[in-house]
Design an enzyme around this catalytic site. Sequence first.
Site: not given
Length: 425
Positions: A40-41, A44, A110, A287
Site C-alpha cells: 500500500r502507498h 496521505r 500517491r 489498502d
Amino acid sequence: MLEIRKCVVIVLLLCVNSIKCEIDDGSKQGQLVFAHVIYRHGDRTPVDPYPNDPYKDRKYWEEGYGQLTNVGKEQHYQLGQFFRKRYRKLLENGNYLRDFIYVQSTDVDRTLMSAESNLAGLFPPEGNQIWDNQIKWQPVPIHTIPEQLDGVLASKRPCARYTMAAKKYQKSQEFQDLLNKYKSLFQYLEQNSGTSIKTLDDAQYLYNTLWIENLKNYTLPEWTKKIFPGGDLQWVADRSFQVQTNTPELARLKSGFLLREMLDRFDQKIASKLNPDRGVWVYSAHDTTVANILNSLQLFEPPRSPPYTATVLFELYKKGDSYYIEIFYKNSTNENLSPLNMPTCGVRCSIRDFRRIYETVIPTESFEKECEVSLLSLTYEEVEYRGLDGSWLALTLLLLVVLAIVLMAWKMFQQERNMRWYHRI
C-alpha cells in the site's frame, strides 16, 4: 530414580520438538529464488473531505486531496531499505539492473510517488551508478496503465459479471442483516457529517478522513466523540475491506487475475522461461488491494484496515528439486516476519497444491470471458441482480419478437415486389 528418568525423557522430547520446529520454520528450509511484493502507498491526505468537515478547505492540505505526504515518502523510503536487506541476493547485491526487478503501479499519484520513494531506499546509487555526488538517488522505471484499462492491479476495468455478483451479495440476508444492525449508526453519521452513509464503504471513507485528521492533531468536532476512535464505526470500517471479495466469485473476479499472473510467473521461473529472468516483481497499490488479496486467500483474520505501507510478500523457495510458496504480511512496524498459515497447506505450499486449494478464486479464462454476461443465459434471479426486473425482460423479448416479425414481413414484401417487376419485364 524413576521420576528423574521421566523428567530426562520429557526434557529430551522437548528439545527434539524445539529442534524440529526450528527446522520447519518456513524460509530457513530452502533458497529464495523469486518474490512478488504488493504494498500500500504511504501516508496521505484525505481523498474527499465530508460536507460538514471543518478542515475541508485546501489550506489544511498543502499537498492537495488524496496526495502522498512527506511522512508517506519517508515511510516508503524505509520500506525500500527493508527490501534492500531482504532481497539483496535477488537484486545483484543491491545494484539496479532492469533484468532483476520490475515495478508496476496503479495509475494514481500517491502509488506512483510511493514507488519512487521506495526505489530511492532500495537502490541508492553506488559506484558507476552515481551520476551526481550531491544527489543520492537514481531513476528507476515504474510501469502503469490507465485504471479503466487495468483489470489486474487497479481492478477498475469494467467487469459485468463482477457487478452482478456484487449486487447479488449485497442483497443477501447476511449483508442486509449487517446493514440493519448499524442503521442507527449510519443515520447518526449522515445527520452530523452531511454526507450520505448507506454502505460499509461509505462509513469507512468517513472514518478514514477522521482518522487522518486526528493523526494530524486537528481537533475533531464534538459529535465525533460518540463514535471515534474505536467502537462500532471502527468495526464497520475494518469489515468494509471484506465486502469486495467476500464470496469465491467476487474474489475470483476482483483478485483472481492478479493471483493468476503471479502464479504463472512462478511457473515460468521454475521452468527457466522467465525472460528477463528477474528476481523481484513489485506492485504499488492500495489498502483495498492488500485486503482483497488476503481475504481472497482466507488469510485476512481478523479483518483490519491495512496501515500505510502494509505489504504482502509472495516468495518462491527452492529445496533440492522442489519449489514452494510462502506468504508473509508486513504491517507498518513488524520487521521479523513469520509465514502465514494457508488453509490445508500450512506455512509452505507447492504451486500445484496452491492452485488446487484456491481453484475457485483463480480464473481459467481470459478477462473478457470471465467477465461477460449473456442475457439469454441469465436466470430470472440473476436478471434482478443485474438491475433489471421481470417485466423489463418480458417487454424486451416481446419487442425482439415483434421486430423479427416485421423484418420477416418486410423481406417477404420485397421478394414479392421483385417478382412482380421481373414478370413485367
